[in-house]
Scaffold this motif. Structure first.
Motif, PDB file in Angstrom:
ATOM      1  N   VAL A  59       0.860  -1.190   0.000  1.00 42.33           N
ATOM      2  CA  VAL A  59       0.000   0.000   0.000  1.00 42.33           C
ATOM      3  C   VAL A  59       0.892   1.234   0.000  1.00 42.33           C
ATOM      4  O   VAL A  59       1.817   1.328   0.811  1.00 42.33           O
ATOM      5  N   TYR A  60       0.619   2.140  -0.912  1.00 42.69           N
ATOM      6  CA  TYR A  60       1.409   3.363  -1.003  1.00 42.69           C
ATOM      7  C   TYR A  60       1.306   4.171   0.296  1.00 42.69           C
ATOM      8  O   TYR A  60       0.287   4.136   0.985  1.00 42.69           O
ATOM      9  N   ARG A  61       2.357   4.902   0.582  1.00 40.51           N
ATOM     10  CA  ARG A  61       2.376   5.757   1.763  1.00 40.51           C
ATOM     11  C   ARG A  61       1.547   7.018   1.515  1.00 40.51           C
ATOM     12  O   ARG A  61       1.525   7.542   0.399  1.00 40.51           O
ATOM     13  N   SER A  62       0.903   7.505   2.554  1.00 44.07           N
ATOM     14  CA  SER A  62       0.169   8.767   2.442  1.00 44.07           C
ATOM     15  C   SER A  62       1.112   9.952   2.543  1.00 44.07           C
ATOM     16  O   SER A  62       0.821  11.037   2.049  1.00 44.07           O
ATOM     17  N   GLN A  63       2.270   9.758   3.180  1.00 43.46           N
ATOM     18  CA  GLN A  63       3.332  10.755   3.237  1.00 43.46           C
ATOM     19  C   GLN A  63       4.639  10.069   2.860  1.00 43.46           C
ATOM     20  O   GLN A  63       4.708   8.840   2.802  1.00 43.46           O
ATOM     21  N   ARG A  64       5.665  10.865   2.578  1.00 35.00           N
ATOM     22  CA  ARG A  64       6.939  10.303   2.104  1.00 35.00           C
ATOM     23  C   ARG A  64       6.692   9.381   0.925  1.00 35.00           C
ATOM     24  O   ARG A  64       7.087   8.209   0.900  1.00 35.00           O
ATOM     25  N   LYS A  65       6.014   9.913  -0.079  1.00 39.69           N
ATOM     26  CA  LYS A  65       5.554   9.086  -1.184  1.00 39.69           C
ATOM     27  C   LYS A  65       6.683   8.564  -2.061  1.00 39.69           C
ATOM     28  O   LYS A  65       6.468   7.654  -2.864  1.00 39.69           O
ATOM     29  N   SER A  66       7.884   9.138  -1.938  1.00 36.70           N
ATOM     30  CA  SER A  66       9.004   8.653  -2.732  1.00 36.70           C
ATOM     31  C   SER A  66       9.621   7.389  -2.151  1.00 36.70           C
ATOM     32  O   SER A  66      10.418   6.728  -2.814  1.00 36.70           O
ATOM     33  N   GLU A  67       9.262   7.024  -0.929  1.00 37.73           N
ATOM     34  CA  GLU A  67       9.800   5.823  -0.301  1.00 37.73           C
ATOM     35  C   GLU A  67       8.985   4.593  -0.698  1.00 37.73           C
ATOM     36  O   GLU A  67       7.927   4.694  -1.307  1.00 37.73           O
ATOM     37  N   ASP A  68       9.515   3.422  -0.362  1.00 39.63           N
ATOM     38  CA  ASP A  68       8.846   2.167  -0.718  1.00 39.63           C
ATOM     39  C   ASP A  68       7.487   2.065  -0.026  1.00 39.63           C
ATOM     40  O   ASP A  68       7.314   2.544   1.103  1.00 39.63           O
ATOM     41  N   PRO A  69       6.510   1.429  -0.678  1.00 37.58           N
ATOM     42  CA  PRO A  69       5.184   1.274  -0.057  1.00 37.58           C
ATOM     43  C   PRO A  69       5.252   0.405   1.193  1.00 37.58           C
ATOM     44  O   PRO A  69       6.202  -0.356   1.407  1.00 37.58           O
ATOM     45  N   HIS A  70       4.215   0.505   2.009  1.00 35.84           N
ATOM     46  CA  HIS A  70       4.112  -0.346   3.195  1.00 35.84           C
ATOM     47  C   HIS A  70       3.772  -1.770   2.766  1.00 35.84           C
ATOM     48  O   HIS A  70       3.038  -1.991   1.790  1.00 35.84           O
ATOM     49  N   THR A  71       4.302  -2.733   3.506  1.00 33.43           N
ATOM     50  CA  THR A  71       4.028  -4.147   3.247  1.00 33.43           C
ATOM     51  C   THR A  71       3.081  -4.677   4.317  1.00 33.43           C
ATOM     52  O   THR A  71       3.339  -4.521   5.514  1.00 33.43           O
ATOM     53  N   ILE A  72       1.994  -5.286   3.871  1.00 31.17           N
ATOM     54  CA  ILE A  72       0.978  -5.808   4.786  1.00 31.17           C
ATOM     55  C   ILE A  72       0.880  -7.316   4.595  1.00 31.17           C
ATOM     56  O   ILE A  72       0.807  -7.807   3.454  1.00 31.17           O
ATOM     57  N   ASN A  73       0.887  -8.066   5.698  1.00 28.35           N
ATOM     58  CA  ASN A  73       0.734  -9.524   5.676  1.00 28.35           C
ATOM     59  C   ASN A  73      -0.468  -9.911   6.536  1.00 28.35           C
ATOM     60  O   ASN A  73      -0.558  -9.506   7.701  1.00 28.35           O
ATOM     61  N   LEU A  74      -1.366 -10.673   5.946  1.00 35.99           N
ATOM     62  CA  LEU A  74      -2.565 -11.125   6.638  1.00 35.99           C
ATOM     63  C   LEU A  74      -2.615 -12.645   6.627  1.00 35.99           C
ATOM     64  O   LEU A  74      -2.267 -13.280   5.618  1.00 35.99           O
ATOM     65  N   ASP A  75      -3.050 -13.236   7.719  1.00 34.00           N
ATOM     66  CA  ASP A  75      -3.228 -14.686   7.838  1.00 34.00           C
ATOM     67  C   ASP A  75      -4.697 -14.955   8.142  1.00 34.00           C
ATOM     68  O   ASP A  75      -5.178 -14.663   9.249  1.00 34.00           O
ATOM     69  N   VAL A  76      -5.409 -15.499   7.162  1.00 38.20           N
ATOM     70  CA  VAL A  76      -6.856 -15.684   7.266  1.00 38.20           C
ATOM     71  C   VAL A  76      -7.157 -17.134   7.621  1.00 38.20           C
ATOM     72  O   VAL A  76      -6.668 -18.069   6.960  1.00 38.20           O
ATOM     73  N   ASN A  77      -7.956 -17.350   8.645  1.00 37.30           N
ATOM     74  CA  ASN A  77      -8.418 -18.681   9.028  1.00 37.30           C
ATOM     75  C   ASN A  77      -9.819 -18.870   8.449  1.00 37.30           C
ATOM     76  O   ASN A  77     -10.767 -18.179   8.831  1.00 37.30           O
ATOM     77  N   GLU A  78      -9.935 -19.810   7.512  1.00 38.27           N
ATOM     78  CA  GLU A  78     -11.218 -20.022   6.835  1.00 38.27           C
ATOM     79  C   GLU A  78     -12.244 -20.678   7.746  1.00 38.27           C
ATOM     80  O   GLU A  78     -13.454 -20.588   7.481  1.00 38.27           O
ATOM     81  N   THR A  79     -11.798 -21.337   8.804  1.00 41.41           N
ATOM     82  CA  THR A  79     -12.728 -22.021   9.709  1.00 41.41           C
ATOM     83  C   THR A  79     -13.361 -21.050  10.688  1.00 41.41           C
ATOM     84  O   THR A  79     -14.589 -21.004  10.842  1.00 41.41           O
ATOM     85  N   THR A  80     -12.532 -20.258  11.348  1.00 39.08           N
ATOM     86  CA  THR A  80     -13.040 -19.310  12.348  1.00 39.08           C
ATOM     87  C   THR A  80     -13.489 -17.991  11.722  1.00 39.08           C
ATOM     88  O   THR A  80     -14.076 -17.160  12.411  1.00 39.08           O
ATOM     89  N   ARG A  81     -13.185 -17.805  10.426  1.00 43.59           N
ATOM     90  CA  ARG A  81     -13.534 -16.551   9.744  1.00 43.59           C
ATOM     91  C   ARG A  81     -12.930 -15.343  10.462  1.00 43.59           C
ATOM     92  O   ARG A  81     -13.590 -14.330  10.676  1.00 43.59           O
ATOM     93  N   LYS A  82     -11.653 -15.476  10.831  1.00 47.08           N
ATOM     94  CA  LYS A  82     -10.948 -14.402  11.517  1.00 47.08           C
ATOM     95  C   LYS A  82      -9.531 -14.286  10.958  1.00 47.08           C
ATOM     96  O   LYS A  82      -9.013 -15.216  10.330  1.00 47.08           O
ATOM     97  N   LEU A  83      -8.940 -13.112  11.197  1.00 48.34           N
ATOM     98  CA  LEU A  83      -7.533 -12.907  10.876  1.00 48.34           C
ATOM     99  C   LEU A  83      -6.699 -13.373  12.065  1.00 48.34           C
ATOM    100  O   LEU A  83      -6.699 -12.731  13.119  1.00 48.34           O
ATOM    101  N   GLU A  84      -6.033 -14.500  11.890  1.00 50.26           N
ATOM    102  CA  GLU A  84      -5.216 -15.015  12.987  1.00 50.26           C
ATOM    103  C   GLU A  84      -3.992 -14.128  13.233  1.00 50.26           C
ATOM    104  O   GLU A  84      -3.497 -14.042  14.354  1.00 50.26           O
ATOM    105  N   ASP A  85      -3.507 -13.497  12.171  1.00 42.01           N
ATOM    106  CA  ASP A  85      -2.336 -12.644  12.329  1.00 42.01           C
ATOM    107  C   ASP A  85      -2.407 -11.544  11.275  1.00 42.01           C
ATOM    108  O   ASP A  85      -2.892 -11.755  10.161  1.00 42.01           O
ATOM    109  N   ALA A  86      -1.958 -10.368  11.654  1.00 42.80           N
ATOM    110  CA  ALA A  86      -1.906  -9.224  10.736  1.00 42.80           C
ATOM    111  C   ALA A  86      -0.707  -8.375  11.106  1.00 42.80           C
ATOM    112  O   ALA A  86      -0.411  -8.179  12.294  1.00 42.80           O
ATOM    113  N   HIS A  87      -0.026  -7.877  10.095  1.00 42.82           N
ATOM    114  CA  HIS A  87       1.169  -7.077  10.353  1.00 42.82           C
ATOM    115  C   HIS A  87       1.352  -6.100   9.212  1.00 42.82           C
ATOM    116  O   HIS A  87       1.096  -6.405   8.036  1.00 42.82           O
TER     117      HIS A  87
END
Length: 230
Positions: A59-87
């Motif tokens: 995801v692009y930064r809202s400020q310091r737009k010349s720097e690298d975008p933010h990296t987002i990692n999501l871990d989705v559990n299909e059984t519980t329908r929840k995000l077990e981990d997000a960073h």
């Protein structure tokens, strides 16, 4: 190696309800703006294990737009329908509770609602609203002085054209006969006397002879006469 999945493999009810926390109003406002302005650069979906899906996004930064975008990692559990981990790589994203995480969730939810089977490619710039304040497109990167091209402006046949300053003089506007007729029809207008014939122009007798009514010379002469009279 993790198997690559498509958008259709994500649960149909994927939404902000998968978050294990309640986003704040500020996070919702920022995430909505990021989705609307196409701040999501890329989304990749993988199989992380049984009943688990891993989502990686930039995801692009809202400020310091010349720097690298933010990296987002999501871990989705299909059984519980929840995000077990997000960073997220931003400061607030260490706990997984930031606007960028919510942005990815809302973006995928919107694609699912639209019926997309795969992550859409980046749309062309002509199909988007103005992007002047968005971190889009290639950037001007620094380069060694030895690679700079310095040439005269008239040499425009080079393969790499030089940066030149251009000026378009649009002050010279052709005056048509219709414009003169329109100006003559203006009454009690300071500009009307400019298009009148010299013989029919209103003049004032001054110390330096007759002058056109409204001209600076006639005004200054009258002021001088008044001051002398005082």
């Amino acid at each position: 190696m993790a198997d690559i999945l498509q958008l259709q493999d994500v649960p149909d009810d994927f939404s902000a309800s998968y978050l294990v926390y309640l986003p704040t109003l500020r996070q919702k406002q920022r995430a909505t703006a990021f989705v609307k302005d196409s701040y999501v650069k890329s989304v990749s979906i993988f199989r992380a294990g049984n009943e688990r899906i891993a989502i990686k996004s930039n995801v692009y930064r809202s400020q310091r737009k010349s720097e690298d975008p933010h990296t987002i990692n999501l871990d989705v559990n299909e059984t519980t329908r929840k995000l077990e981990d997000a960073h997220c790589s931003c400061k607030a994203g260490i706990s997984g509770k930031c606007a960028h995480v919510l942005t990815v969730v809302m973006m995928i939810e919107q694609w699912k609602i639209l019926g997309y089977k795969a992550v859409p490619s980046q749309p062309s710039s002509t199909s988007l609203p103005q992007q002047w304040d968005k971190p889009r497109g290639p950037k001007i990167k620094a380069e060694p002085v030895s690679q700079m091209i310095i040439s005269r402006p008239m040499n425009l046949t080079r393969k790499r054209k030089p940066v030149i300053a251009t000026f378009i003089d649009n002050r010279n506007i052709e005056v048509c006969d219709e414009d003169i007729i329109h100006l003559k029809q203006l009454k009690l207008s300071p500009i009307s006397y400019l298009v009148e014939e010299l013989g029919s122009s209103t003049t004032l007798d001054t110390l330096v002879g007759p002058q056109l009514l409204g001209s600076p010379l006639s005004y200054h002469v009258r002021v001088v006469v008044i001051l002398i009279g005082l």
